[in-house]
Design a protein around this motif. Structure first.
Motif, PDB file in Angstrom:
ATOM      1  N   HIS A  90      18.309  36.666   1.601  1.00 34.30           N
ATOM      2  CA  HIS A  90      17.622  35.386   1.813  1.00 34.30           C
ATOM      3  C   HIS A  90      16.577  35.456   2.923  1.00 34.30           C
ATOM      4  O   HIS A  90      15.545  34.782   2.834  1.00 34.30           O
ATOM      5  N   ASN A  91      16.817  36.245   3.956  1.00 35.19           N
ATOM      6  CA  ASN A  91      15.900  36.294   5.101  1.00 35.19           C
ATOM      7  C   ASN A  91      15.219  37.648   5.269  1.00 35.19           C
ATOM      8  O   ASN A  91      14.404  37.799   6.179  1.00 35.19           O
ATOM      9  N   TRP A  92      15.565  38.629   4.440  1.00 38.47           N
ATOM     10  CA  TRP A  92      15.099  40.005   4.617  1.00 38.47           C
ATOM     11  C   TRP A  92      15.382  40.465   6.054  1.00 38.47           C
ATOM     12  O   TRP A  92      14.558  41.066   6.736  1.00 38.47           O
ATOM     13  N   ASP A  93      16.607  40.167   6.512  1.00 34.69           N
ATOM     14  CA  ASP A  93      17.062  40.454   7.874  1.00 34.69           C
ATOM     15  C   ASP A  93      18.131  41.541   7.778  1.00 34.69           C
ATOM     16  O   ASP A  93      19.196  41.314   7.186  1.00 34.69           O
ATOM     17  N   PHE A  94      17.862  42.695   8.370  1.00 34.68           N
ATOM     18  CA  PHE A  94      18.794  43.825   8.291  1.00 34.68           C
ATOM     19  C   PHE A  94      19.387  44.167   9.657  1.00 34.68           C
ATOM     20  O   PHE A  94      19.877  45.278   9.841  1.00 34.68           O
ATOM     21  N   GLU A  95      19.367  43.239  10.568  1.00 32.94           N
ATOM     22  CA  GLU A  95      19.975  43.483  11.874  1.00 32.94           C
ATOM     23  C   GLU A  95      21.498  43.491  11.734  1.00 32.94           C
ATOM     24  O   GLU A  95      22.067  42.545  11.187  1.00 32.94           O
ATOM     25  N   PRO A 115      14.109  34.970  -6.399  1.00 30.90           N
ATOM     26  CA  PRO A 115      12.917  35.517  -7.073  1.00 30.90           C
ATOM     27  C   PRO A 115      11.669  35.493  -6.196  1.00 30.90           C
ATOM     28  O   PRO A 115      10.736  36.277  -6.427  1.00 30.90           O
ATOM     29  N   LEU A 116      11.600  34.610  -5.203  1.00 27.14           N
ATOM     30  CA  LEU A 116      10.425  34.551  -4.341  1.00 27.14           C
ATOM     31  C   LEU A 116      10.324  35.745  -3.405  1.00 27.14           C
ATOM     32  O   LEU A 116       9.291  35.934  -2.755  1.00 27.14           O
ATOM     33  N   LEU A 117      11.375  36.543  -3.331  1.00 28.26           N
ATOM     34  CA  LEU A 117      11.353  37.684  -2.420  1.00 28.26           C
ATOM     35  C   LEU A 117      10.281  38.689  -2.817  1.00 28.26           C
ATOM     36  O   LEU A 117       9.689  39.351  -1.953  1.00 28.26           O
TER      37      LEU A 117
END
Length: 467
Positions: free
Chosen positions: A277-282, A310-312
């Motif tokens: 959802h956030n493209w957060d890989f921390e 899909p918006l990713l």
């Protein structure tokens, strides 16, 4: 002969007292002259306490004096001390002597505190304390007669043979001393614990959960509060609170639940919901159970990004590139399946670690997303794509013969469906130049030809059927 007799008398006079039994030692004490009376040590004197044998080296002879042992004074204490030390050096202390070992450990602690710091006697006392504790742990831990396989809560535990590897017990959160302790490892989720902790295991094997229901929690840290857990650990049900009394409450960023310090070791892991959802890989803090579940699921292709988010693809350019490369590889797959040289070279095994790449272009694993964000997957997949295209277009004549000629302009080189400047008919899979395909408003020539052939065959069959 005279030298042999002298040698025999010398050996008899210097016989090792540790090879004698307690009865022989008592007879030797009765025959030996009474020792000179030693002054009584002052109470709490560490030098006197060390006469219990706490300051000698590991293979030195125990020193016995008239100091009492645990309240027993005089000759009786000396005999008891000699008997205890003799049995300890010979390794004959049984389980019934565990309380006695504990009292000796406490006495050794008192002596260490009373001795001067960094002195040789204090160092010797610490060494003796370590030996006593190891012996006590050996008596408390089960022996080698335990079964090699144990099944608990769908865990399949195997007894480990390694003695030098240092591990932590997932149940009691203490160190596993493989040299003297028996420990087990689950072959499914790699849960490790002492053999004595096996009956206390309360966490089911996450491998079974992965096998039965392989899906992620896709809500970002769905917290519900400690009151919903009755202020207890979500796994072992131990009392917890945010104030740390009686145990600190630690939140798992994956499940949103709270755990005690024994079930939550502040392990770090990438949370799938935040990545999608956030493209957060921390990496975030997760519980032990969640960490093992994520470790088992990280390579499983269970994420359908087109449905989840899909918006990713509009915001992450790398995802668009990876999708195009995967679509090209799927178009190359029929060439390799029907090519003898490609099968012998096993070209498709270049993607054996990501088998889903040769099956579809929609499913992703969490490891795929991590590698895309780090830039590793794009480089490796581009190299594989180049290798596959080189085999089809240059190295293999059979694969070259399966190319296409644009039927709209009938010009140019041989075309392949994975070329960047081509378009493929969705009905007959014919390949054309992209500009020719979109400029030509008529139908696909190959589709039209196939349609006419079907009509002619139908007319012929109907004519033959008439009388």
């Amino acid at each position: 002969m005279a030298s042999d007799e002298r040698l025999a008398r010398f050996r008899q006079a210097h016989l090792n007292p540790f090879n004698k039994s307690p009865e022989q030692l008592e007879r030797a004490d009765e025959e030996s002259p009474a020792p000179a009376q030693q002054p009584d040590p002052t109470p709490g004197d560490p030098e006197g306490a060390l006469d219990l044998g706490l300051a000698e080296d590991h293979f030195s002879r125990p020193v016995v004096s008239g100091v009492g042992v645990m309240g027993i004074g005089g000759d009786e204490g000396a005999q008891l001390t000699l008997l205890l030390l003799w049995r300890w050096w010979q390794g004959l202390i049984l389980a019934s002597d565990v309380p006695q070992l504990r009292r000796a450990i406490e006495e050794c602690k008192r002596v260490i505190l009373a001795l001067p710091e960094h002195s040789e006697r204090q160092k010797d006392a610490v060494v003796r304390l370590i030996h006593l504790r190891l012996k006590l742990q050996e008596l408390k831990d089960p022996g080698e007669d335990e079964p090699n396989i144990r099944v608990v809560l769908e865990h399949r535990f195997y007894k480990e043979k390694s003695k030098s590897v240092k591990q932590m017990c997932d149940k009691c959160s203490t160190i596993i001393w493989g040299l003297i302790q028996t420990w087990y490892t689950c072959t499914g989720c790699y849960y490790r614990c002492h053999s004595k902790c096996l009956p206390l295991v309360s966490r089911p094997c996450v491998r079974a959960q992965v096998s039965h229901q392989a899906e992620y929690q896709l809500s970002i840290c769905p917290e519900s509060g400690l009151d919903s857990q009755d202020y207890r650990c979500a796994e072992c049900r131990a009392p917890i609170s945010l104030r740390g009394v009686p145990s600190e409450a630690r939140q798992c960023d994956y499940t949103g639940l709270y755990y005690c310090s024994s079930c939550h070791w502040n392990d770090l892991a990438v949370v799938p919901a935040r990545a999608i959802h956030n493209w957060d890989f921390e990496p975030r803090k997760v519980s032990r159970c969640s960490m093992r579940y994520l470790a088992l699921m990280v390579s499983r292709p269970v994420l359908k990004l087109r449905e989840i988010n899909p918006l990713l693809f509009n915001y992450v350019e790398e995802l668009v590139e990876i999708r195009k490369l995967r679509q090209d590889i799927l178009l190359m797959k029929p060439y390799f399946i029907t090519c003898k040289e490609a099968m012998e070279a096993r070209l498709l095994l270049q993607l054996q670690d990501r088998q889903h790449f040769v099956e579809n272009d929609e499913m992703y694993s969490l490891q795929d997303l991590i590698d895309i964000e780090a830039g590793r997957l794009g480089c490796s997949l581009t190299e594989i794509h180049t290798l596959f295209a080189k085999h089809i277009k240059l190295d293999c004549e059979r694969c070259q013969a399966k190319g296409f000629v644009c039927e709209l302009c009938r010009e140019g080189d041989v075309l392949f469906p994975f070329d960047s400047h081509t378009s493929v008919c969705a009905d007959c899979s014919a390949v054309f130049h992209r500009d020719c395909y979109y400029d030509n408003s008529t139908t696909c020539p190959r589709c039209a030809r196939l349609s006419l052939r079907k009509q002619s065959l139908f007319q012929d069959s109907s004519t033959e059927a008439e009388p």
